[in-house]
Design a protein around this motif. Sequence first.
Motif, PDB file in Angstrom:
ATOM      1  N   MET A  98      -2.178 -15.390  23.206  1.00 13.74           N
ATOM      2  CA  MET A  98      -3.422 -15.334  23.973  1.00 13.74           C
ATOM      3  C   MET A  98      -4.657 -15.482  23.079  1.00 13.74           C
ATOM      4  O   MET A  98      -5.689 -15.979  23.535  1.00 13.74           O
ATOM      5  N   ALA A  99      -4.548 -15.097  21.817  1.00 13.70           N
ATOM      6  CA  ALA A  99      -5.690 -15.317  20.901  1.00 13.70           C
ATOM      7  C   ALA A  99      -5.907 -16.810  20.714  1.00 13.70           C
ATOM      8  O   ALA A  99      -7.035 -17.316  20.815  1.00 13.70           O
ATOM      9  N   VAL A 100      -4.814 -17.523  20.476  1.00 17.62           N
ATOM     10  CA  VAL A 100      -4.922 -18.963  20.244  1.00 17.62           C
ATOM     11  C   VAL A 100      -5.425 -19.672  21.500  1.00 17.62           C
ATOM     12  O   VAL A 100      -6.244 -20.593  21.442  1.00 17.62           O
ATOM     13  N   ARG A 101      -4.942 -19.193  22.665  1.00 16.30           N
ATOM     14  CA  ARG A 101      -5.332 -19.833  23.921  1.00 16.30           C
ATOM     15  C   ARG A 101      -6.776 -19.508  24.297  1.00 16.30           C
ATOM     16  O   ARG A 101      -7.535 -20.359  24.751  1.00 16.30           O
ATOM     17  N   THR A 102      -7.151 -18.236  24.110  1.00 14.61           N
ATOM     18  CA  THR A 102      -8.490 -17.808  24.538  1.00 14.61           C
ATOM     19  C   THR A 102      -9.574 -18.355  23.603  1.00 14.61           C
ATOM     20  O   THR A 102     -10.668 -18.685  24.040  1.00 14.61           O
ATOM     21  N   ARG A 103      -9.228 -18.423  22.280  1.00 16.00           N
ATOM     22  CA  ARG A 103     -10.210 -18.939  21.329  1.00 16.00           C
ATOM     23  C   ARG A 103      -9.852 -20.359  20.895  1.00 16.00           C
ATOM     24  O   ARG A 103      -9.722 -20.654  19.697  1.00 16.00           O
ATOM     25  N   LYS A 104      -9.692 -21.207  21.897  1.00 10.70           N
ATOM     26  CA  LYS A 104      -9.410 -22.633  21.651  1.00 10.70           C
ATOM     27  C   LYS A 104     -10.438 -23.236  20.711  1.00 10.70           C
ATOM     28  O   LYS A 104     -10.163 -24.189  20.000  1.00 10.70           O
ATOM     29  N   ASP A 105     -11.660 -22.682  20.812  1.00  9.90           N
ATOM     30  CA  ASP A 105     -12.740 -23.232  20.005  1.00  9.90           C
ATOM     31  C   ASP A 105     -12.518 -23.031  18.505  1.00  9.90           C
ATOM     32  O   ASP A 105     -13.085 -23.732  17.687  1.00  9.90           O
ATOM     33  N   LEU A 106     -11.668 -22.050  18.158  1.00 10.59           N
ATOM     34  CA  LEU A 106     -11.458 -21.744  16.740  1.00 10.59           C
ATOM     35  C   LEU A 106     -10.154 -22.282  16.175  1.00 10.59           C
ATOM     36  O   LEU A 106     -10.045 -22.533  14.986  1.00 10.59           O
ATOM     37  N   PHE A 107      -9.133 -22.370  17.043  1.00 12.58           N
ATOM     38  CA  PHE A 107      -7.798 -22.719  16.527  1.00 12.58           C
ATOM     39  C   PHE A 107      -7.454 -24.180  16.803  1.00 12.58           C
ATOM     40  O   PHE A 107      -7.532 -24.624  17.958  1.00 12.58           O
ATOM     41  N   PRO A 108      -6.991 -24.882  15.764  1.00 10.34           N
ATOM     42  CA  PRO A 108      -6.658 -26.303  15.953  1.00 10.34           C
ATOM     43  C   PRO A 108      -5.238 -26.490  16.476  1.00 10.34           C
ATOM     44  O   PRO A 108      -4.619 -27.510  16.251  1.00 10.34           O
ATOM     45  N   VAL A 109      -4.694 -25.447  17.124  1.00  6.98           N
ATOM     46  CA  VAL A 109      -3.283 -25.478  17.545  1.00  6.98           C
ATOM     47  C   VAL A 109      -3.143 -25.022  18.995  1.00  6.98           C
ATOM     48  O   VAL A 109      -4.027 -24.364  19.534  1.00  6.98           O
ATOM     49  N   GLU A 110      -1.987 -25.363  19.572  1.00  2.60           N
ATOM     50  CA  GLU A 110      -1.655 -24.814  20.894  1.00  2.60           C
ATOM     51  C   GLU A 110      -0.157 -24.511  20.919  1.00  2.60           C
ATOM     52  O   GLU A 110       0.613 -25.098  20.157  1.00  2.60           O
ATOM     53  N   THR A 111       0.229 -23.568  21.789  1.00  3.08           N
ATOM     54  CA  THR A 111       1.652 -23.240  21.898  1.00  3.08           C
ATOM     55  C   THR A 111       2.163 -23.819  23.213  1.00  3.08           C
ATOM     56  O   THR A 111       1.380 -24.207  24.076  1.00  3.08           O
ATOM     57  N   ARG A 112       3.503 -23.851  23.368  1.00  4.53           N
ATOM     58  CA  ARG A 112       4.011 -24.359  24.652  1.00  4.53           C
ATOM     59  C   ARG A 112       4.459 -23.197  25.556  1.00  4.53           C
ATOM     60  O   ARG A 112       5.140 -23.378  26.557  1.00  4.53           O
ATOM     61  N   ILE A 113       4.023 -21.972  25.192  1.00  4.83           N
ATOM     62  CA  ILE A 113       4.441 -20.773  25.930  1.00  4.83           C
ATOM     63  C   ILE A 113       3.928 -20.777  27.372  1.00  4.83           C
ATOM     64  O   ILE A 113       2.769 -21.108  27.633  1.00  4.83           O
ATOM     65  N   ASP A 114       4.803 -20.358  28.309  1.00  5.27           N
ATOM     66  CA  ASP A 114       4.376 -20.121  29.682  1.00  5.27           C
ATOM     67  C   ASP A 114       3.891 -18.666  29.737  1.00  5.27           C
ATOM     68  O   ASP A 114       4.697 -17.725  29.819  1.00  5.27           O
ATOM     69  N   ALA A 115       2.575 -18.509  29.641  1.00  4.99           N
ATOM     70  CA  ALA A 115       2.010 -17.159  29.494  1.00  4.99           C
ATOM     71  C   ALA A 115       2.280 -16.270  30.704  1.00  4.99           C
ATOM     72  O   ALA A 115       2.271 -15.042  30.587  1.00  4.99           O
ATOM     73  N   THR A 116       2.555 -16.868  31.861  1.00  5.42           N
ATOM     74  CA  THR A 116       2.795 -16.013  33.033  1.00  5.42           C
ATOM     75  C   THR A 116       4.115 -15.236  32.890  1.00  5.42           C
ATOM     76  O   THR A 116       4.387 -14.327  33.658  1.00  5.42           O
ATOM     77  N   GLN A 117       4.906 -15.603  31.908  1.00 10.69           N
ATOM     78  CA  GLN A 117       6.166 -14.869  31.686  1.00 10.69           C
ATOM     79  C   GLN A 117       6.000 -13.734  30.674  1.00 10.69           C
ATOM     80  O   GLN A 117       6.969 -13.063  30.326  1.00 10.69           O
ATOM     81  N   ILE A 118       4.775 -13.547  30.185  1.00  7.32           N
ATOM     82  CA  ILE A 118       4.561 -12.533  29.136  1.00  7.32           C
ATOM     83  C   ILE A 118       4.783 -11.115  29.673  1.00  7.32           C
ATOM     84  O   ILE A 118       5.521 -10.324  29.068  1.00  7.32           O
ATOM     85  N   VAL A 119       4.144 -10.778  30.783  1.00  2.61           N
ATOM     86  CA  VAL A 119       4.287  -9.404  31.294  1.00  2.61           C
ATOM     87  C   VAL A 119       5.742  -9.114  31.701  1.00  2.61           C
ATOM     88  O   VAL A 119       6.295  -8.065  31.327  1.00  2.61           O
ATOM     89  N   PRO A 120       6.416 -10.037  32.430  1.00  2.00           N
ATOM     90  CA  PRO A 120       7.840  -9.768  32.713  1.00  2.00           C
ATOM     91  C   PRO A 120       8.662  -9.570  31.434  1.00  2.00           C
ATOM     92  O   PRO A 120       9.533  -8.695  31.376  1.00  2.00           O
ATOM     93  N   ALA A 121       8.371 -10.341  30.379  1.00  2.00           N
ATOM     94  CA  ALA A 121       9.133 -10.189  29.126  1.00  2.00           C
ATOM     95  C   ALA A 121       8.849  -8.822  28.506  1.00  2.00           C
ATOM     96  O   ALA A 121       9.756  -8.127  28.023  1.00  2.00           O
ATOM     97  N   SER A 122       7.580  -8.435  28.545  1.00  2.00           N
ATOM     98  CA  SER A 122       7.191  -7.142  27.976  1.00  2.00           C
ATOM     99  C   SER A 122       7.914  -6.003  28.696  1.00  2.00           C
ATOM    100  O   SER A 122       8.449  -5.080  28.073  1.00  2.00           O
ATOM    101  N   ARG A 123       7.960  -6.092  30.020  1.00  2.00           N
ATOM    102  CA  ARG A 123       8.604  -5.025  30.811  1.00  2.00           C
ATOM    103  C   ARG A 123      10.099  -4.960  30.528  1.00  2.00           C
ATOM    104  O   ARG A 123      10.679  -3.885  30.413  1.00  2.00           O
ATOM    105  N   LEU A 124      10.699  -6.140  30.431  1.00  2.00           N
ATOM    106  CA  LEU A 124      12.142  -6.178  30.208  1.00  2.00           C
ATOM    107  C   LEU A 124      12.492  -5.544  28.854  1.00  2.00           C
ATOM    108  O   LEU A 124      13.411  -4.728  28.753  1.00  2.00           O
TER     109      LEU A 124
END
Length: 512
Positions: free
Chosen positions: A247-273
Amino acid sequence: MSKEQLLIFDTTLRDGEQSPGAAMTREEKLRIARQLEKMRVDIIEAGFPAASPGDFESVRAIAEVIKDSTVCGLSRANEKDIARAGEAIKPAARGRIHTFIATSPIHMQMKLRMEPEQVIEQAVKAVKWARQYTDDVEFSPEDAGRSETDFLCRVLEAVINAGAKTLNIPDTVGYNIPQGWGELFKTLRERVPNADKAIWSTHCHNDLGLAVANSLAAVLNGARQVECTINGLGERAGNAAVEEIVMAVRTRKDLFPVETRIDATQIVPASRLVSQITGYVVQPNKAIVGANAFAHESGIHQDGVLKHRETYEIMRAEDVGWNTNKLTLGKLSGRNAFKTKLQELGIDLASEEALNAAFAKFKELADKKREIFDEDLQALVSDELVTPAVEHYKLVSSKFHSETGEAPLAELTLAVGGVEQRAKSTGSGPVDATFLAIESVAGSGSDLLLYSVNAITTGTDAQGEVTVRLSKGGRIVNGQGADTDIIVASAKAYLNALNKLYAGPERVNPQL
Ligand code: KIV
Ligand code: ZN
């Protein structure tokens, strides 16, 4: 500006499992691996195959089912470990071996008792052995964070020449601070002559609370792989948290020259599991996945958010999987809908018998609880994922009595090895009475290390999810149980932990 890809290497199942008491069974690891694949993690470090037959089997089972992520096995820099890792990842669509040896003066002298030249030689041999099993070999100079830069440059140049494709630089003891960690990446990439032949990776521990900050500093200085864990789980203070990096890389697109292929909507379910399986509760104020991460308490903030969301929000809760609590199934849902939903959640019950048992429980739950969410189903099937062979202790029925001025009383009927036995005890509270009653029959002699209760969803009709951590003879196990009645959930969790103790060790020692 086109962005380079930042690879997400998740080590929840390996470094995360090195947290005290977080050892997981093969079935639990498979569930997490499926969720990581769904989240589109690039590489899953599935375990350390040479650690024990149980670890080997888990890595192999994950290698057999995961198709969309690379499956990686860790190994020390010796031929035997590497052969085990090579064997374990063999069925993988894409398999990686991650081999490591320490390069800091303190580790070489005090732990390995090797001269620096011997360490270089061993590192090179290890990478060559690993290349016999896969082209995808990663090398880590353990404790790089306290190693001499000149020596690191020599080791890294040699292992690239030997065929390593990824160079992972670990801050094993979490000693570094962001500026220095970023500079180290810059220096290494400038000074290692064949630096451009490999992907540079960062692996940071959180002893000073800087794991994420250090990882991001490495990314700003050329790292294109980050090693991290869900909820920042890991040895001691943990590893860099996947959700924060993404989320840092995604939220601060202006700073990072990279992107991930993560489906962020799966983050909370992964955290809970991960939290549910390991018993490591997520602190409410944890970034991204804590219960309060998107809650606004102050009136001024609430007013601002109502007028214009971005006044106080830099991310949207739903983008990381909050509020995706989907009403899943209801009282009238049939067995097929139930089965399809489990498949969607990546849950594969081994037999028709297990599916029938889970469906019966679902019907029972639907009678007690109006709305059934994904999280309810995850909790509900946990019991069925424990193989019947190890279900030595089972709760048949229970009765509890609690009244002001009276000692709480628990009366249970347990099936022990298939034979029904009655258990009865008073205690300082109903949970204490329940555990004492179980122990009066099981006589396990184990110590209770942790007891925690969490509401799985909102509302007073939510299921309580209980974790019980027991220790006996140096082994630590976590048991889980869920029910709308938290005393019943507690009894189930205690019995689940006893069953794990009874089943015997899956692994000798998760530590390296
Ligand atoms: O922290 C560490 O050094 C590790 C290595 C095995 C990469 O986990
Ligand atoms: Zn580590």
